[in-house]
Each structure stands twice: as structure tokens, then as C-alpha cells.
Enzyme design. Structure first.
Site, short mmCIF file in Angstrom:
data_model
loop_
_atom_site.label_atom_id
_atom_site.label_comp_id
_atom_site.label_asym_id
_atom_site.label_seq_id
_atom_site.Cartn_x
_atom_site.Cartn_y
_atom_site.Cartn_z
N LYS A 40 0.85 -1.20 0.00
CA LYS A 40 0.00 0.00 0.00
C LYS A 40 0.87 1.23 0.00
O LYS A 40 1.84 1.32 0.78
CB LYS A 40 -0.85 -0.03 1.29
N LYS A 98 5.47 2.37 8.28
CA LYS A 98 4.32 3.18 8.72
C LYS A 98 3.10 2.30 8.98
O LYS A 98 2.44 2.41 10.00
CB LYS A 98 4.00 4.21 7.62
N LYS A 138 5.22 2.31 -3.08
CA LYS A 138 5.16 3.72 -3.50
C LYS A 138 5.31 3.79 -5.00
O LYS A 138 5.97 2.95 -5.60
CB LYS A 138 6.29 4.52 -2.84
N THR A 169 -4.56 12.99 6.81
CA THR A 169 -3.15 13.07 7.18
C THR A 169 -2.92 14.25 8.13
O THR A 169 -2.31 14.11 9.19
CB THR A 169 -2.25 13.16 5.93
N ASN A 206 -2.05 19.48 0.57
CA ASN A 206 -3.05 18.72 1.31
C ASN A 206 -2.69 18.63 2.80
O ASN A 206 -3.48 19.02 3.67
CB ASN A 206 -3.16 17.31 0.69
N SER A 263 -7.13 5.53 4.66
CA SER A 263 -7.14 4.73 3.42
C SER A 263 -7.54 3.29 3.75
O SER A 263 -8.29 2.64 3.01
CB SER A 263 -5.76 4.73 2.75
P1 NAD Z 1 0.93 18.46 -1.96
O1 NAD Z 1 1.42 18.34 -3.35
O2 NAD Z 1 -0.53 18.60 -1.73
O3 NAD Z 1 1.66 19.68 -1.23
C1 NAD Z 1 3.04 19.86 -1.17
C2 NAD Z 1 3.30 21.28 -0.67
O4 NAD Z 1 4.69 21.46 -0.44
C3 NAD Z 1 2.86 22.37 -1.63
O5 NAD Z 1 2.30 23.45 -0.90
C4 NAD Z 1 4.19 22.80 -2.26
O6 NAD Z 1 4.14 24.14 -2.76
C5 NAD Z 1 5.09 22.69 -1.05
N1 NAD Z 1 6.51 22.61 -1.38
C6 NAD Z 1 7.13 21.80 -2.27
N2 NAD Z 1 8.46 22.06 -2.27
C7 NAD Z 1 8.65 23.05 -1.37
C8 NAD Z 1 9.79 23.76 -0.92
N3 NAD Z 1 11.00 23.50 -1.41
N4 NAD Z 1 9.62 24.73 0.02
C9 NAD Z 1 8.40 24.99 0.53
N5 NAD Z 1 7.29 24.36 0.14
C10 NAD Z 1 7.42 23.40 -0.80
O7 NAD Z 1 1.51 17.18 -1.17
P2 NAD Z 1 0.98 16.55 0.17
O8 NAD Z 1 0.08 15.42 -0.17
O9 NAD Z 1 0.56 17.63 1.09
O10 NAD Z 1 2.33 15.87 0.71
C11 NAD Z 1 3.30 16.60 1.46
C12 NAD Z 1 4.21 15.61 2.17
O11 NAD Z 1 3.41 14.76 3.02
C13 NAD Z 1 4.98 14.65 1.27
O12 NAD Z 1 6.22 14.35 1.89
C14 NAD Z 1 4.12 13.41 1.25
O13 NAD Z 1 4.83 12.23 0.92
C15 NAD Z 1 3.64 13.39 2.69
N6 NAD Z 1 2.44 12.61 2.94
C16 NAD Z 1 1.28 12.87 2.27
C17 NAD Z 1 0.13 12.13 2.57
C18 NAD Z 1 -1.20 12.41 1.93
O14 NAD Z 1 -2.19 11.79 2.35
N7 NAD Z 1 -1.31 13.31 0.99
C19 NAD Z 1 0.19 11.11 3.53
C20 NAD Z 1 1.40 10.89 4.21
C21 NAD Z 1 2.51 11.65 3.90
#
Ligand code: NAD
Length: 448
Positions: A70, A94, A106, A190, A221, A349
Site C-alpha cells: 500500500k 508506517k 510507493k 493526514t 493537502n 485509506s
Molecule cells: P501536496 O502536493 O498537496 O503539497 C506539497 C506542498 O509542499 C505544496 O504546498 C508545495 O508548494 C510545497 N513545497 C514543495 N516544495 C517546497 C519547498 N521547497 N519549500 C516549501 N514548500 C514546498 O503534497 P501533500 O500530499 O501535502 O504531501 C506533502 C508531504 O506529506 C509529502 O512528503 C508526502 O509524501 C507526505 N504525505 C502525504 C500524505 C497524503 O495523504 N497526501 C500522507 C502521508 C505523507
């Protein structure tokens, strides 16, 4: 990529440490140090101007010792095979820390979604799934959203998978729109889970969150929902940043207004009643809680020196380099490790997949209650392990996770551990009954 920033090598180091601390022996390390399957695909997409562009994508399936694999799918220019492999291993640990019946996976595609039209993105999403469909399914490997992939993209991917298989299989993918069998509370899960762990951590260190301050890097997100729930809990969110800029107000940002601004402009940049702020300055702010919610390797040795926060909540995966981690730990910062902190997403999920299997849906309050129960229990298990072994929260989380995966691998006859690890019996019991709260409580209503 510099070796010390390579997520695959970083997680291998974390695994090695846990295997050694648990005295599990080389066979467990050798079994888990590489994903069991890594697939590379080339996906042709007809661009709007008539050109045919080919995108490279990957899917890494780390281990299915504890269940189907997953993990999310990321669309980003910096996707690499080692990033995907490392992230698939983090997913294993995790799901194990949460006691979910999954292994880790992934996926990623090297692309820049900001430069693509909606039609091009749809074609890419469908093509990626067509290439991988033989190796996926609700009992095999289950994708979800990650950086730059949305419920709409999950909807296209589900539709493509259903077409390939000639069946309706909503449990193939999670994070999909409600109307296609998505779960209430998945989009916010999350960030919601991040805030549950922050509240737990604050209690442990005696920090009153009402009036405490926070700064968040990344406002997609995860970052935006984290801001929303921190604000609801009475925390003053003073700074946020995304890839286009930052917003800082020492008196506290008006989070509801900020969310509206982002919905309109797709960035925090230019928000009224705030000053610009860059990453270095945000990390160095005198706040109680720091939340990296963007990408890997953001807090390194250099900027870890600037950190004044008491709690770091790793909302992103792998946001702290090993050197940064070491420095912060030596200064007594309470780090909530990624595999625990951001596990709310995969937990809901899992709820979504369970609901798909039953064809019976839970209302939002029920999802929220179950998520809170599971996050609190996981935090507690890791905290007890930390106390029992006098290690950091990160090491403790790996001890819990690696122990569980090794136990499953042994039960399958894959490995023979050197000897049983010394884990207090109450913790073993907690790990052996992964989801009592969910399994025991029948759904109370049909959500949709
Ligand atoms: P997303 O694409 O919705 O948002 C990413 C954000 O990070 C955006 O606002 C982007 O502008 C910002 N960003 C990217 N590079 C940057 C930088 N250099 N400086 C400042 N801001 C920057 O992605 P997300 O789903 O929010 O995921 C964010 C993190 O959380 C990732 O590491 C992802 O693997 C992790 N994550 C996400 C989920 C999920 O359910 N979406 C679950 C677990 C972990």
C-alpha cells in the site's frame, strides 16, 4: 543525489539500527533492505500540441509479509527510482507502526504537473495504471494520493483499472472521490492525524497548546489541513510557506482567511496581513511547534542549528536528514517521526478499503473517532517503547515496526530470527491485536 540525502539509503540505515537493537540478525536485514519488486514504466502521452511525450514512472512494492502492499503515487520532476524505493520502505514501517494489515509500496512519475493540462494529466494517469495493472489490485497492491496527485486523479486511475479488469473494484485505490466509494475524512486524514500526534506530544512534554505557536513548511493537502486543525485546537499558526513564497504574522495568521486565499490563488504567497518569509527564517522562528509538510531532506544539519521549536512534527516523509536528526535529538527536541506522525492518511485509506470490501459506509464522526483511537494507541505504543529502551521516538517507532514485520516474516517461514527480542508483554499484546477498535465496531450508518 548525495548519498546522505538518498531516501533509500537513509531508510536502510534506520532498518539496520532497528534490526541490531532488536538483535534480529542479518537475515531479517537482508530480507527487508530492498523492495521485493520494482517496476519501471514508460508512458506515452499525446500532448495538447500534438507531440507524443513519454514519461518515466516507477512502482516499488517493498514487502507483502503483513498484507497487500500500500502506498501513494507522486507526480513530481524530482521523482527517482531510489526515492520511490525508499518511500516504499517507509510505507512498510508506517503501516506496521499502526498495526494495519498491509505492506509498503510507493509509485512516482517524473513529470511537472504544473506544466500539464488536465487532459494530459488524465492521459498520463490512465497510461501509468494500464502499464501496472497486472501487478496491482485490492488484494495485491493498493495505491493512494501523494504529492501532486488528487482525488480526481484517483478517480481516473480507478476507472482505468476497472476497464482493464472488466469489473468494479473500488478497493483497488484509496483517496478517491466519495461518489466512487471514497471515505469520509480521507482528504483531511493526514493533517488530522498529524495534529492528534502533536496534541499527544504536547501532553507528554507539558506544553499547553492553547496559545502555543506553530510554523508550517508546505501548504498542500497535508500542510493546509494541519494548519486548520492546529487553529481549531487553539494553536497560533504564525508562519506558512509553499514553493511560491511564505506568509508570516507573529500575532498569528487568520487561518480560515488564509485557506480561502489559497483556494483562490493556489499559493500562500501574497496573503494580506502578513510578511514574506523564506525557508531558513521559517525554520529558525521562535515557535513551539515546527511542521515540515513539503518534501524530504528539508531540515539538515545547517538549518537544524537554527531550530528553536520544542516539537517537530514530521508531516512530510523523510523531512529531516540523519545529521539534522542527530543534532536535534542531542538538543532534546521532541521529534514525532514521519512513520507515526503522518500515518493518519494511510489509516483512513485502510478504513476506505474496509468500507469498499463491505460496501457499507461510515459517517464522518465515526471515521474521526476511529482515526483518533488508532493514532493515540500507536503514539502510546511508540512512547512506551521509547521509555522502555531509552531511545528517541524515531528509533522506538522503528523498533515497533520492524519487530512486527520480522514476526510476520518468521511466521511465514521466510526467516529464522536469532532470538526473541526483549519487548514488554503489554506492548507485544498491543502489536498482536492490530485493529480491535475497527474490527469490533460495526458500521452505524450508510454514508453514501
Ligand atoms: P501536496 O502536493 O498537496 O503539497 C506539497 C506542498 O509542499 C505544496 O504546498 C508545495 O508548494 C510545497 N513545497 C514543495 N516544495 C517546497 C519547498 N521547497 N519549500 C516549501 N514548500 C514546498 O503534497 P501533500 O500530499 O501535502 O504531501 C506533502 C508531504 O506529506 C509529502 O512528503 C508526502 O509524501 C507526505 N504525505 C502525504 C500524505 C497524503 O495523504 N497526501 C500522507 C502521508 C505523507
Amino acid at each position: 543525489m548525495a548519498d546522505e540525502l538518498n531516501p533509500f539509503h537513509i531508510v536502510q540505515g534506520q532498518l539496520r539500527l532497528a534490526v541490531d537493537n532488536l538483535d534480529l540478525g542479518d537475515s531479517v536485514y537482508n530480507l527487508l533492505k530492498d523492495p521485493m519488486r520494482v517496476i519501471e514504466v514508460a508512458v506515452p502521452v499525446r500532448m495538447d500540441d500534438g507531440r507524443l511525450e513519454t514519461y518515466i514512472g516507477y512502482r516499488a512494492q517493498h514487502t507483502d509479509a503483513t498484507g497487500p502492499t500500500k502506498g501513494g503515487i507522486r507526480f513530481h520532476p524530482s521523482v527517482s527510482i531510489d526515492e520511490v524505493k525508499g518511500l516504499s520502505m517507509w510505507m512498510t514501517f508506517k503501516t506496521a507502526v499502526m498495526g494495519l494489515p498491509y505492506g509498503g509500496a510507493k509509485g512516482g512519475v517524473i513529470c511537472d504537473p504544473q506544466q500539464m493540462s488536465e487532459r494530459e494529466l488524465e492521459e498520463l494517469s490512465r497510461g501509468y495504471i494500464r502499464r501496472l495493472a497486472p501487478m496491482m489490485g485490492p488484494e495485491v497492491d493498493i495505491p493512494a494520493p501523494d504529492v501532486n496527485t488528487s482525488p480526481q486523479i484517483m478517480g481516473w486511475m480507478l476507472d482505468e483499472f476497472d476497464r482493464v479488469r472488466g469489473q468494479h473494484l473500488p478497493g483497488f485505490i484509496t483517496g478517491k472521490p466519495l461518489v466512487l466509494g471514497g471515505s469520509e475524512g480521507r482528504t483531511s486524514a493526514t493533517g488530522r492525524g498529524v495534529v492528534f500526534t502533536i496534541l499527544d506530544a504536547a501532553r507528554r512534554i507539558g506544553l499547553d497548546v492553547r496559545g502555543a505557536t506553530a510554523a508550517i513548511q508546505g501548504f498542500g493537502n497535508v500542510g493546509s489541513y494541519t494548519a486548520h486543525y492546529l487553529h481549531q485546537a487553539g494553536v497560533r499558526v504564525v508562519a506558512v510557506e509553499d514553493v511560491r513564497g511564505g506568509a508570516y504574522n507573529p500575532a498569528g495568521l487568520d487561518v480560515p482567511k488564509l485557506l480561502k486565499h489559497v483556494a483562490r490563488t493556489r499559493t500562500v504567497h501574497g496573503f494580506a496581513d502578513s510578511a514574506e518569509i523564506n525557508t531558513q527564517d521559517l525554520f529558525g522562528l521562535d515557535v513551539d511547534i515546527l511542521v515540515p509538510a513539503a518534501l524530504e531532506n528539508q531540515i539538515d544539519e545547517a538549518n537544524a542549528r537554527l531550530v528553536k521549536a520544542k516539537i517537530i512534527a514530521e508531516a512530510a516523509n523523510g523531512p529531516t536528514t540523519p545529521e539534522g536528526d542527530h543534532l536535534l535529538a542531542s538538543r532534546g527536541v521532541f521529534i514525532i517521526p514521519d512513520i507515526l506522525c503522518n500515518a493518519g492518511g494511510v489509516t483512513v485509506s485502510y478504513f476506505e478499503w474496509v468500507q469498499n470490501t463491505m460496501g457499507y459506509y461510515w459517517p464522518p464522526q465515526e471515521v474521526d473517532r476511529k482515526l483518533k483511537a488508532m493514532m493515540t494507541k500507536a503514539f502510546d505504543t511508540v512512547y512506551k517503547m521509547k521509555q522502555a529502551h531509552q531511545v528517541s521516538m524515531r528509533e522506538a517507532a522503528y523498533l515497533v515496526a520492524v519487530h512486527r514485520v520480522a514476526e510476520a516474516a518468521e511466521a511465514r517461514g521466510w526467516v529464522h530470527r536469532k532470538r526473541a527480542p526483549e519487548i514488554p508483554s503489554d506492548q507485544l499484546q498491543a502489536m498482536a491485536t492490530p485493529v480491535p477498535e475497527v474490527a469490533a465496531v460495526p458500521p452505524t450508518s450508510i454514508g453514501h
